[in-house]
Motif scaffolding. Structure first.
Motif, mmCIF file in Angstrom:
data_model
loop_
_atom_site.group_PDB
_atom_site.id
_atom_site.type_symbol
_atom_site.label_atom_id
_atom_site.label_comp_id
_atom_site.label_asym_id
_atom_site.label_seq_id
_atom_site.Cartn_x
_atom_site.Cartn_y
_atom_site.Cartn_z
ATOM 1 N N PRO A 284 21.943 -11.347 44.844
ATOM 2 C CA PRO A 284 21.823 -11.353 43.369
ATOM 3 C C PRO A 284 20.438 -11.743 42.870
ATOM 4 C CG PRO A 284 23.865 -12.413 44.044
ATOM 5 C CD PRO A 284 23.071 -12.180 45.302
ATOM 6 N N LEU A 285 19.660 -12.458 43.666
ATOM 7 C CA LEU A 285 18.323 -12.846 43.234
ATOM 8 C C LEU A 285 17.387 -11.653 43.105
ATOM 9 C CD1 LEU A 285 17.805 -16.092 45.374
ATOM 10 C CD2 LEU A 285 18.498 -15.918 42.971
ATOM 11 N N THR A 286 17.757 -10.508 43.689
ATOM 12 C CA THR A 286 16.906 -9.314 43.620
ATOM 13 C C THR A 286 17.288 -8.382 42.466
ATOM 14 O OG1 THR A 286 18.320 -7.999 45.089
ATOM 15 C CG2 THR A 286 16.659 -9.422 46.119
ATOM 16 N N TRP A 287 18.364 -8.684 41.765
ATOM 17 C CA TRP A 287 18.883 -7.732 40.780
ATOM 18 C C TRP A 287 18.053 -7.669 39.500
ATOM 19 C CZ3 TRP A 287 24.719 -9.334 41.384
ATOM 20 C CH2 TRP A 287 25.161 -8.937 42.656
ATOM 21 N N ASP A 288 17.207 -8.664 39.268
ATOM 22 C CA ASP A 288 16.365 -8.633 38.077
ATOM 23 C C ASP A 288 15.028 -7.937 38.331
ATOM 24 O OD1 ASP A 288 18.176 -9.916 36.405
ATOM 25 O OD2 ASP A 288 17.553 -11.913 37.080
ATOM 26 N N ARG A 289 14.824 -7.452 39.528
ATOM 27 C CA ARG A 289 13.604 -6.693 39.804
ATOM 28 C C ARG A 289 13.662 -5.332 39.123
ATOM 29 N NH1 ARG A 289 13.166 -7.959 46.355
ATOM 30 N NH2 ARG A 289 12.690 -10.210 46.120
ATOM 31 N N PRO A 290 12.498 -4.703 38.871
ATOM 32 C CA PRO A 290 12.493 -3.364 38.253
ATOM 33 C C PRO A 290 13.324 -2.381 39.071
ATOM 34 C CG PRO A 290 10.288 -4.297 38.253
ATOM 35 C CD PRO A 290 11.135 -5.225 39.075
ATOM 36 N N ALA A 291 14.270 -1.732 38.417
ATOM 37 C CA ALA A 291 15.180 -0.812 39.094
ATOM 38 C C ALA A 291 14.524 0.549 39.285
ATOM 39 C CB ALA A 291 16.465 -0.670 38.292
ATOM 40 N N PRO A 292 14.975 1.322 40.266
ATOM 41 C CA PRO A 292 14.472 2.698 40.408
ATOM 42 C C PRO A 292 14.913 3.547 39.230
ATOM 43 C CG PRO A 292 16.355 2.327 41.857
ATOM 44 C CD PRO A 292 15.997 0.993 41.267
ATOM 45 N N ASN A 293 14.159 4.582 38.912
ATOM 46 C CA ASN A 293 14.570 5.527 37.877
ATOM 47 C C ASN A 293 15.048 6.817 38.534
ATOM 48 O OD1 ASN A 293 12.214 6.975 38.582
ATOM 49 N ND2 ASN A 293 11.015 5.848 37.055
ATOM 50 N N PHE A 294 15.391 7.804 37.715
ATOM 51 C CA PHE A 294 15.931 9.034 38.297
ATOM 52 C C PHE A 294 14.903 9.741 39.166
ATOM 53 C CE2 PHE A 294 16.777 13.598 38.292
ATOM 54 C CZ PHE A 294 18.060 13.614 38.812
ATOM 55 N N ALA A 295 13.631 9.673 38.788
ATOM 56 C CA ALA A 295 12.596 10.317 39.599
ATOM 57 C C ALA A 295 12.558 9.723 41.000
ATOM 58 C CB ALA A 295 11.235 10.170 38.917
ATOM 59 N N ASP A 296 12.746 8.409 41.117
ATOM 60 C CA ASP A 296 12.779 7.765 42.431
ATOM 61 C C ASP A 296 13.981 8.236 43.247
ATOM 62 O OD1 ASP A 296 10.496 6.199 41.824
ATOM 63 O OD2 ASP A 296 11.764 4.743 40.764
ATOM 64 N N VAL A 297 15.124 8.348 42.586
ATOM 65 C CA VAL A 297 16.331 8.803 43.279
ATOM 66 C C VAL A 297 16.176 10.258 43.717
ATOM 67 C CG1 VAL A 297 18.801 9.259 43.022
ATOM 68 C CG2 VAL A 297 17.822 7.163 42.075
ATOM 69 N N TYR A 298 15.606 11.075 42.847
ATOM 70 C CA TYR A 298 15.396 12.491 43.180
ATOM 71 C C TYR A 298 14.443 12.632 44.362
ATOM 72 C CZ TYR A 298 14.214 17.425 42.602
ATOM 73 O OH TYR A 298 14.009 18.775 42.814
ATOM 74 N N GLU A 299 13.395 11.834 44.360
ATOM 75 C CA GLU A 299 12.444 11.865 45.474
ATOM 76 C C GLU A 299 13.125 11.433 46.765
ATOM 77 O OE1 GLU A 299 8.162 9.824 46.760
ATOM 78 O OE2 GLU A 299 8.974 9.546 44.745
ATOM 79 N N GLU A 300 13.956 10.419 46.690
ATOM 80 C CA GLU A 300 14.677 9.955 47.873
ATOM 81 C C GLU A 300 15.634 11.034 48.380
ATOM 82 O OE1 GLU A 300 15.935 7.914 51.002
ATOM 83 O OE2 GLU A 300 14.353 7.172 49.658
ATOM 84 N N TYR A 301 16.293 11.703 47.458
ATOM 85 C CA TYR A 301 17.205 12.777 47.858
ATOM 86 C C TYR A 301 16.456 13.924 48.527
ATOM 87 C CZ TYR A 301 20.358 16.758 47.440
ATOM 88 O OH TYR A 301 21.120 17.874 47.710
ATOM 89 N N MET A 302 15.312 14.313 47.953
ATOM 90 C CA MET A 302 14.555 15.442 48.505
ATOM 91 C C MET A 302 13.916 15.098 49.843
ATOM 92 S SD MET A 302 15.117 17.890 46.481
ATOM 93 C CE MET A 302 13.941 19.085 47.129
#
Length: 553
Positions: A284-302
């Motif tokens: 839980p201490l990591t949950w306040d860090r900046p979250a990935p956005n859709f571009a990050d998820v799309y890049e990970e998928y590709m």
């Protein structure tokens, strides 16, 4: 077991002088005994007990009566030592419809607080709350010419602040919804009010200058929406929160685009990998860090091997990336729920149907998740309203976020109005819409079926009575509707459209705020039209309903 109706003034005078004595009266002993009898026979179940910081709890239960009839009483409770004060109560039975504290409410109380000092809040206090609440005029009774008001903040009258407006094309749905939006805004401070409108067909866009002037609405297209669907900020803390968020996103996308379990699983893996790349884990201490956005998820998928980039999911991800649905740098430090202020229109006209459903679904999912992360108000005052026009496709898809908001709307001060062209979405699927929508406004529906009306209204009528009610609805002209609010009898009405009140800032269409007499059940049902219907009095048919008569015993 038969008992005399409790006389509140008499019981109030006999109340002890300690605790709540000045503002309350004890639950009458006959009701306590009858409620205890239900408990002893295992006819009572308590479904939810939600406690707020204020000490007020809301208890919802089911009570099984004779002949399979089941009632669903809801009570708001305040504890003080051994005393239990019932602040508000509601039940769909005949006594509940008359505003009486009924045996079913007593049964739920006895199941939870057997030996406590059970008391009822002074009815005058409840009346004051009711008169000061929002009153949205839906139209005029065609038989009596009396105005018909929807009072979503009155828990005695409606157990939920949600409504459905149903009607075919060009029957008056949009004009009535616009009227409801404007009336809500005029009775609330703009700075403390949030209205979100999902505009499926472009009926609320900038070209509708009269609506823009009356509401001051901002219009957004489905491009660079100011939200990050993977943000964990403001969400209710629970184990593996980032995985829950990934699964909610994948579930919404799979429902909108009809994807199978394998593409959904691949998408969840891509989202979790994007979280890992940002240093967000199960800690839980990591949950306040900046979250990935859709571009990050799309890049990970590709970046995944070709064999894992499934044909069904690839075009969907490419489409979302091409449309730039989400802003790559949404505002930080404030959640979507907290930004829910003013009037905002999401204009989805011209976009593919799947994209519309996904966009609406993910916004509602995030709103619900952030709503659960905030403190419950347990106040009857509505500060936010959601209006979804042409919601048929969204309801047919199934939207867990919307279902969650509808189920818990009152405790968070939020109401929902759904407009559809057909009653079918409310009558199919596993979700019991009639439990969370207690106000129904039905315009002309040509193919209206008797079974649809039975599901919506939840009324025990003879077949002949229901047939005649359906006929009356099918004969309605433009901006005429059948309205049922709470457990009151249906009324045939002339709508109050938006164009009639657009420039009436003084609200002269509202009469003075005086106590409205509760309509007595079976005391004249204005559904008869001498020009079209038989001379048989439908009210007499309703009054002769044997199941209700047996229930009173």
């Amino acid at each position: 077991m038969k008992f005399d109706k409790p006389d509140f003034e008499t019981t109030l005078a006999a109340a002890p002088e300690a605790g709540f004595a000045e503002i309350s009266a004890p639950v009458p002993e006959p009701l306590r005994r009858s409620g205890a009898d239900y408990v002893r026979k295992s006819k009572v179940k308590i479904h939810a007990i939600d406690s707020a910081v204020s000490g007020i709890s809301e208890i919802t239960g089911t009570v099984q009566c004779a002949f399979g009839i089941v009632h669903h009483p809801t009570l708001s409770i305040l504890r003080q030592g051994n005393q239990v004060l019932v602040e508000r109560y509601h039940c769909g039975c005949r006594e509940g419809a008359r505003g009486h504290f009924c045996v079913h409410c007593a049964a739920v109380l006895m199941a939870r607080y057997d030996h406590a000092d059970l008391r009822l809040l002074n009815r005058e206090s409840q009346l004051e709350t009711r008169l000061n609440g929002i009153r949205i005029r839906l139209g005029t009774d065609r038989k009596t010419t009396e105005p018909i008001y929807w009072t979503p903040e009155d828990p005695e009258r409606v157990s939920s602040p949600n409504a459905a407006v149903i009607g075919g094309p060009d029957t008056g749905n949009t004009q009535l919804v616009k009227s409801m939006v404007v009336q809500f805004l005029r009775q609330r401070e703009r700075s403390q009010t949030g209205v979100l409108i999902f505009d499926w067909m472009g009926d609320y866009d900038e070209s509708k200058t009269d609506f823009m002037e009356a509401t001051g609405a901002r219009v957004r297209r489905l491009q660079k929406l100011p939200l990050n669907p993977f943000s964990l900020r403001g969400l209710e803390r629970r184990p593996q929160l980032h995985v829950h968020t990934a699964m909610a996103f994948a579930e919404t996308l799979a429902r909108a685009y009809n994807l199978g379990p394998l593409p959904k699983s691949t998408l969840v893996q891509s989202v979790v990998a994007a979280y890992d790349a940002k240093g967000i884990t199960s800690d839980p201490l990591t949950w306040d860090r900046p979250a990935p956005n859709f571009a990050d998820v799309y890049e990970e998928y590709m970046s995944r091997p070709q064999a894992q980039r499934l044909d069904a999911l690839s075009p969907v991800m490419e489409s979302l990336s091409a449309f730039e649905l989400f802003d790559t740098a949404p505002p930080e430090g404030v959640t979507l729920f907290e930004r829910f202020q003013g009037v905002e229109v999401i204009d989805m006209a011209g976009y593919p149907q799947e994209l519309k459903c996904f966009a609406a679904g993910i916004i509602l999912e995030q709103l619900y998740a952030q709503m659960c992360g905030t403190g419950r108000t347990m106040s009857q005052e509505l500060s936010r309203m959601i209006f979804i026009d042409e919601a048929d496709a969204l309801l047919a898809m199934g939207c867990p976020g919307l279902e969650g908001i509808l189920s818990r709307s009152r405790e968070y001060g939020m109401g929902v109005v759904l407009a559809t062209i057909s009653p079918e979405p409310f009558c199919t699927g596993k979700f019991d819409w009639w439990r969370v929508i207690r106000t129904w406004i039905v315009h002309n529906v040509e193919d209206l079926r008797k079974t649809d009306m039975e599901v919506l209204l939840q009324m025990d009528l003879y077949d002949q009575s229901m047939d005649r009610l359906c006929q009356a609805v099918r004969r309605q002209k433009k901006q005429q509707s059948m309205i049922r609010i709470g457990t009151e009898l249906p009324l045939l009405a002339e709508d109050l459209p938006f164009y009639e009140i657009a420039r009436d800032a003084a609200q002269s269409y509202l009469r003075e705020k005086t106590a409205e007499a509760k309509s007595q059940p079976l005391e004249g049902m204005p559904l008869l039209d001498a020009a079209h219907l038989d001379a048989v009095d439908l009210a007499e048919e309703l009054n002769a309903e044997p199941m209700q008569a047996l229930e009173d015993l």
